[in-house]
Scaffold this active site. Structure first.
Site, PDB file in Angstrom:
ATOM      1  N   TYR A 175       5.915 -23.108  -9.829  1.00 14.69           N
ATOM      2  CA  TYR A 175       4.720 -23.510 -10.557  1.00 14.69           C
ATOM      3  C   TYR A 175       4.961 -23.970 -11.988  1.00 14.69           C
ATOM      4  O   TYR A 175       4.416 -24.975 -12.428  1.00 14.69           O
ATOM      5  CB  TYR A 175       3.733 -22.331 -10.568  1.00 14.69           C
ATOM      6  CG  TYR A 175       2.471 -22.551 -11.368  1.00 14.69           C
ATOM      7  CD1 TYR A 175       1.579 -23.572 -11.034  1.00 14.69           C
ATOM      8  CD2 TYR A 175       2.152 -21.731 -12.443  1.00 14.69           C
ATOM      9  CE1 TYR A 175       0.407 -23.773 -11.762  1.00 14.69           C
ATOM     10  CE2 TYR A 175       0.988 -21.921 -13.174  1.00 14.69           C
ATOM     11  CZ  TYR A 175       0.113 -22.942 -12.822  1.00 14.69           C
ATOM     12  OH  TYR A 175      -1.029 -23.138 -13.539  1.00 14.69           O
ATOM     13  N   GLY A 217      10.084 -16.860 -23.786  1.00 21.75           N
ATOM     14  CA  GLY A 217      10.407 -15.632 -23.070  1.00 21.75           C
ATOM     15  C   GLY A 217       9.622 -14.470 -23.635  1.00 21.75           C
ATOM     16  O   GLY A 217       8.598 -14.644 -24.297  1.00 21.75           O
TER      17      GLY A 217
END
Length: 491
Positions: free
Chosen positions: A268, A128
């Site tokens: 994706y 993240g």
């Protein structure tokens, strides 16, 4: 803690794809846990191909680590490396550098990060991006912290060091309550494996069972599959699990917030064989193609994917439209990454080093190319040129995501907004700039329907984080605003 380092790097990155943030993995309660972690990281290699690291703990030898540039298969399959990582508890990380420096000098940025505290050592691996890392870093340095890396993730270790809590788990809670942004964290102490997701659940993290006594944490379910672990459940947004012995303790240390899982994971980032939110990633991508065919039909002879991420959507488009599916572009499966710097003439070949057109199939045909996204648009132009040079009569692009018009600040390596094609051009202008007969993107509503939200996107309460398409950021990017980033004006 003993540490081993490696050497760099890469050569043929064309800079026109969003980079898949990072991947995290951890195992407890199995012999030679580091070997399980290496397998898990291998399955998560698509999430980060720049570097990787593993930390393990053994009661006799203590904490040990190895960090390397390059692929997991090239570094963590060697006996001389893996023999230095004993123990029944280990965590690992594969990385793209979304925050911090890049290149040969950045081995210090490779995770997991380790800290020695008064109650013992701890290591953390973070997927993240922290949106207040710059402010935190400045504050911590002014209070005496000495940073060893340029990574935002190191802030967590320093915040843990300054906590007054008496155990590592509580110090992690303290630290993560101070940070903003997106995080899925896998951490370890001498006896515990810990997993945490931010309150919005932007990044994925799943829990698995290994045999009768082991447990695993992974960014995706494909990481569990490779070690033969049984998928138990997803770690929920805002949840922290602490695994010790054969027990899993769950707590909710953060203020509740609406779930905003990254929808680009479906488009994706994640592997197509993974399961996200109880839904097959492959099926979502196939359904994106179905929605595209409904929204933007076109007369053509062939539907061809841009390998490999466009393949499931191309299959769905073909099935819905009735236009035959064909492998009009072939990927060089042995391209990989290289440690040899290419000459300028070789570098200018760009996409041709990775992809080649199936000329016998394409010649004289009206071709629909299905790709996952358009970022800068340079790769799309090169692929179009290759298709036309092979003799195609027409080239039509269908894109399995809405226009990427806004940068991501939650763990994706996105160009600045001015370099995103969709931020400066309309769809028709992009079509003309790329030079194709037609260009169409799936709508946000269509993308939501493909992801299982039949009503489409609720503008007042979207289920996913779709900021890269909508410009609506669920977590304020404080650092970027301080640098002058302009948020989308309220409508």
């Amino acid at each position: 803690m003993r540490a081993q380092l490696g050497t760099p790097f890469d050569a043929f990155d064309d800079g026109d794809k969003l980079k898949e943030e990072c991947g995290v993995f951890g195992v407890i309660g199995v012999a030679d846990a580091a070997n399980f972690v290496a397998l898990g990281l291998h399955a998560l290699q698509h999430r980060g191909q720049e570097a990787g690291g593993i930390v393990s703990y053994d009661p006799v030898q203590g904490f040990n680590s190895a960090r390397r540039f390059g692929y997991v298969r090239d570094n963590f399959t060697k006996a001389d490396v893996m023999s230095t990582l004993p123990g029944e508890l280990a965590i690992g990380h594969v990385r793209y550098s979304t925050a911090g420096s890049k290149g040969a000098t950045a081995i210090r940025d490779v995770q997991p990060f380790f800290g020695e505290f008064s109650m013992g050592g701890a290591a953390i691996a973070h997927n993240g991006n922290l949106t207040n890392a710059a402010a935190l870093r400045k504050e911590l340095i002014e209070r005496g912290s000495i940073f060893q890396s340029s990574s935002d993730s190191e802030c967590i270790i320093h915040l843990m060091a300054r906590s007054i809590q008496t155990n590592i788990s509580e110090r992690i809670k303290d630290a993560l309550r101070r940070v903003e942004g997106a995080f899925s964290v896998v951490a370890m102490t001498r006896t515990k494996l810990i997993g945490v997701r931010d309150a919005h659940g932007v990044r994925p993290l799943v829990l698995g069972r290994v045999g009768d006594s082991g447990w695993a944490l992974s960014s995706e379910t494909c990481g569990l599959d490779i070690i033969g672990a049984e998928f138990v459940r997803e770690i929920e947004p805002g949840e922290m699990v602490v695994i010790e012995g054969n027990k899993v303790l769950s707590t909710r240390p953060f203020t509740p917030a609406p779930s905003r899982f990254c929808i680009f994971e479906q488009v994706y980032f994640s592997r197509p064989d993974s399961i996200l939110g109880g839904r097959s990633v492959y099926e979502t991508r196939r359904q994106i193609g179905v929605e595209l065919a409904k929204e933007s039909p076109v007369d053509a002879d062939l539907v061809c994917p841009v390998p490999d991420s466009g393949t499931p959507a191309a299959i769905g488009f073909s099935q819905e439209s009735g236009i035959p599916y064909a492998m009009g572009i072939i990927r060089n499966q042995y391209m990989g990454r290289t440690f040899i710097e290419p000459t300028e003439s070789i570098r200018n070949m760009g996409v041709r080093l990775k992809l080649n057109v199936n000329r016998a199939l394409i010649k004289g045909k009206r071709v629909i190319l299905v790709d996952d996204s358009v970022v800068r648009g340079t790769t799309s132009r090169k692929i179009k040129d290759m298709i036309l040079e092979a003799g195609a009569a027409e080239v039509h692009f269908r894109i399995a995501s809405p226009p990427t018009a806004w940068p991501c600040f939650y763990g994706v390596d996105t160009p600045e907004r001015s370099k995103l094609l969709a931020a400066t051009m309309t769809e028709d202008e992009m079509r003309d700039w790329i030079g194709v007969d037609s260009l169409k993107f799936i709508s946000l509503d269509g993308l939501y329907r493909a992801a299982g939200v039949e009503a489409g996107r609720d503008p007042k309460a979207p289920k996913f984080c779709d900021a890269c398409f909508s410009g609506e950021y669920p977590i304020t990017p404080s650092d970027k605003i301080a640098e002058g980033f302009e948020m989308k004006a309220a409508e």
